[in-house]
Design an enzyme around this catalytic site. Sequence first.
Site, PDB file in Angstrom:
ATOM      1  CB  CYS A 188      -0.986  -0.013   1.167  1.00 53.49           C
ATOM      2  SG  CYS A 188      -0.226   0.044   2.804  1.00 53.49           S
ATOM      3  CG  ASN A 233       4.381  -1.643   5.145  1.00 54.01           C
ATOM      4  OD1 ASN A 233       5.519  -1.955   5.477  1.00 54.01           O
ATOM      5  ND2 ASN A 233       3.410  -2.535   5.094  1.00 54.01           N
ATOM      6  CB  CYS A 280      -3.694   1.636   7.097  1.00 57.54           C
ATOM      7  SG  CYS A 280      -3.439   3.123   8.103  1.00 57.54           S
ATOM      8  NE  ARG A 281      -4.546   1.514   1.759  1.00 52.06           N
ATOM      9  CZ  ARG A 281      -4.349   2.267   0.694  1.00 52.06           C
ATOM     10  NH1 ARG A 281      -5.213   2.220  -0.298  1.00 52.06           N
ATOM     11  NH2 ARG A 281      -3.307   3.066   0.607  1.00 52.06           N
ATOM     12  CB  SER A 282       0.217  -3.448   2.791  1.00 57.54           C
ATOM     13  OG  SER A 282       1.088  -2.556   3.427  1.00 57.54           O
ATOM     14  CG  ASP A 338      -5.352   6.028   2.533  1.00 60.66           C
ATOM     15  OD1 ASP A 338      -5.348   5.628   3.710  1.00 60.66           O
ATOM     16  OD2 ASP A 338      -4.574   6.886   2.094  1.00 60.66           O
TER      17      ASP A 338
HETATM   18  P1  4NP Z   1      -1.841   2.819   4.102  1.00 64.22           P
HETATM   19  O1  4NP Z   1      -2.490   4.164   4.676  1.00 64.22           O
HETATM   20  O2  4NP Z   1      -1.289   3.152   2.739  1.00 64.22           O
HETATM   21  O3  4NP Z   1      -3.004   1.894   4.022  1.00 64.22           O
HETATM   22  O4  4NP Z   1      -0.770   2.391   5.076  1.00 64.22           O
HETATM   23  C1  4NP Z   1      -1.797   5.379   4.725  1.00 64.22           C
HETATM   24  C2  4NP Z   1      -0.970   5.644   5.793  1.00 64.22           C
HETATM   25  C3  4NP Z   1      -0.308   6.861   5.866  1.00 64.22           C
HETATM   26  C4  4NP Z   1      -0.476   7.795   4.857  1.00 64.22           C
HETATM   27  C5  4NP Z   1      -1.300   7.510   3.787  1.00 64.22           C
HETATM   28  C6  4NP Z   1      -1.960   6.297   3.718  1.00 64.22           C
HETATM   29  N1  4NP Z   1       0.179   9.056   4.944  1.00 64.22           N
HETATM   30  O5  4NP Z   1      -0.047   9.884   4.051  1.00 64.22           O
HETATM   31  O6  4NP Z   1       0.958   9.290   5.880  1.00 64.22           O
END
Ligand code: 4NP
Length: 154
Positions: free
Chosen positions: A7, A10, A12-14, A123
């Site tokens: 993702c 790294n 939340c989703r992944s 997201d």
């Molecule tokens: P992820 O979520 O891609 O599912 O881990 C996010 C975590 C942090 C950010 C964006 C998406 N960020 O912009 O910091």
Amino acid sequence: MKVLMVCLGNICRSPMAEGILRNKVQGLGLEVVTDSAGTSEYHVGEPPDRRAIATMAGHGIDISDLRARRFTSADFQRFDQLFAMDADNLRDMLRMAPDPAAARKARSILDLVPEHPMRSVPDPYHGGEEGFEEVYRMLDQACDAFIKQIRGSN
Ligand code: 4NP
């Protein structure tokens, strides 16, 4: 079989996808190595977001041991299948593919569930807790489909 979930951050989703798949393959005794990475470096070295940890814990899965790392082009060599959470992640990964055979290892995770109405795992970072629950449900379905697929090809 080595599987990488990817993702943006790294956190939340992944890591949720990694934890769900890790839990399923452990329970079934399947020889699948799981990992996850982010296309950005924003959160490198951090544990998953506390909302991701809490949502997973609610489903009996501990992902507090995971730490964020950045996706690299070497991941195309290290893994057999690479699953992007959304179209942006997939595009960013494919830009780093060393050759066409490597690129063919990468796809969107929701390609595993073509009947699902959505094509990207949203997201959840800027939303509320319920977004994490929705992500869990989508990824649980996708990981079930993945396991069905690999078991069918054995
Ligand atoms: P992820 O979520 O891609 O599912 O881990 C996010 C975590 C942090 C950010 C964006 C998406 N960020 O912009 O910091």
